[in-house]
Design an enzyme around this catalytic site. Sequence first.
Site, PDB file in Angstrom:
ATOM      1  N   CYS A  32      37.457  45.476  36.466  1.00  0.00           N
ATOM      2  CA  CYS A  32      38.595  45.549  37.406  1.00  0.00           C
ATOM      3  C   CYS A  32      39.589  45.189  36.445  1.00  0.00           C
ATOM      4  O   CYS A  32      40.241  46.365  36.190  1.00  0.00           O
ATOM      5  CB  CYS A  32      37.248  44.033  37.330  1.00  0.00           C
ATOM      6  SG  CYS A  32      38.996  43.444  38.856  1.00  0.00           S
ATOM      7  N   ARG A  71      44.672  40.150  49.516  1.00  0.00           N
ATOM      8  CA  ARG A  71      43.167  40.655  48.598  1.00  0.00           C
ATOM      9  C   ARG A  71      41.871  40.629  48.804  1.00  0.00           C
ATOM     10  O   ARG A  71      41.187  40.633  49.868  1.00  0.00           O
ATOM     11  CB  ARG A  71      43.321  39.190  47.251  1.00  0.00           C
ATOM     12  CG  ARG A  71      43.098  39.219  45.628  1.00  0.00           C
ATOM     13  CD  ARG A  71      43.000  38.315  45.762  1.00  0.00           C
ATOM     14  NE  ARG A  71      42.496  38.063  44.748  1.00  0.00           N
ATOM     15  CZ  ARG A  71      42.763  38.815  43.278  1.00  0.00           C
ATOM     16  NH1 ARG A  71      44.152  38.936  43.294  1.00  0.00           N
ATOM     17  NH2 ARG A  71      42.052  38.638  41.881  1.00  0.00           N
ATOM     18  N   HIS A 102      32.048  43.408  40.107  1.00  0.00           N
ATOM     19  CA  HIS A 102      31.675  41.906  39.495  1.00  0.00           C
ATOM     20  C   HIS A 102      30.492  41.727  39.709  1.00  0.00           C
ATOM     21  O   HIS A 102      29.782  42.932  40.849  1.00  0.00           O
ATOM     22  CB  HIS A 102      32.373  40.692  39.511  1.00  0.00           C
ATOM     23  CG  HIS A 102      33.507  41.158  39.042  1.00  0.00           C
ATOM     24  ND1 HIS A 102      34.299  41.043  38.345  1.00  0.00           N
ATOM     25  CD2 HIS A 102      34.119  41.438  39.671  1.00  0.00           C
ATOM     26  CE1 HIS A 102      35.475  40.735  37.847  1.00  0.00           C
ATOM     27  NE2 HIS A 102      35.571  40.879  38.990  1.00  0.00           N
TER      28      HIS A 102
HETATM   29  N1  GLN Z   1      44.277  41.176  38.174  1.00  0.00           N
HETATM   30  C1  GLN Z   1      43.789  42.260  38.498  1.00  0.00           C
HETATM   31  C2  GLN Z   1      43.963  42.551  39.639  1.00  0.00           C
HETATM   32  O1  GLN Z   1      43.884  41.648  40.705  1.00  0.00           O
HETATM   33  C3  GLN Z   1      42.127  42.292  37.915  1.00  0.00           C
HETATM   34  C4  GLN Z   1      41.171  41.276  38.734  1.00  0.00           C
HETATM   35  C5  GLN Z   1      40.209  41.033  38.708  1.00  0.00           C
HETATM   36  O2  GLN Z   1      40.231  41.511  36.697  1.00  0.00           O
HETATM   37  N2  GLN Z   1      39.275  40.062  39.456  1.00  0.00           N
HETATM   38  O3  GLN Z   1      44.519  43.441  40.813  1.00  0.00           O
END
Ligand code: GLN
Length: 242
Positions: free
Chosen positions: A94, A129, A195
Amino acid sequence: MSDNQLRIVWIYPDLLSTYGDQGNVLVVERRARQRGLDVARLDVRSDQPIPTSGDIYLIGGGEDRPQRLAAERLRRDAGLARAVENGAIVFSVCAGYQILGHEFINDLGQREPGLGLLDVVSVRGEGERCVGDVLGDIDPRLGLPPLTGFENHQGVTHLGPTARPLAQVRFGNGNGTGDGTEGAYNDTVFGTYMHGPVLARNPLIADLLLKLALDVNALPPTDDRWYEALRNERIAAAQQPA
Ligand code: GLN
């Protein structure tokens, strides 16, 4: 590997380790020990130099601000790029994945340079998101069973010509580019949005990292019943309608 010791380096646990990404380090370490390897694990905080002699480097996800701080420090340090030149294997998740690319959009809305170790560029997604369980098929060249993971990101990652997609999603978003790709890899550097921790859900990816680091084609089998139960549960969850 020097002195017959496998050196696993966990980069910036103080900045990059959301959603239990530390589990990736534990899984690689445990599976190496189960194969009788002598393992040294190094947790490198963001105020410490990155060693260049590691065998496997792991980087996790993070919120937008720690992600920018981590990118600034990794650019200044330059140890990770040197380690890759030395043949090290890198596995990133990520925010860590975005940092390994050419650039991403930081918490201030600006284009932030990455390390350029993966041929990818990340932008900020305009849509909702990407959150939820993911199921995908890993690039058949890697010979691995389906990918299961959990995603939570705003970033969208575009692959350049020298990065191969790690997987094609069946459920979920992955890179968020609308073409079903998830993650990216080249010969030694891997990135994923997953994750979970993703290596607990996909222990054979951990074994792939070990095989690359050890330069072997196979490893002794392990009892993976616990992992299988977890995989089955999460694969079923990914297929539930939201
Ligand atoms: N900040 C990054 C995004 O939102 C990565 C988020 C994360 O590592 N969960 O794309």
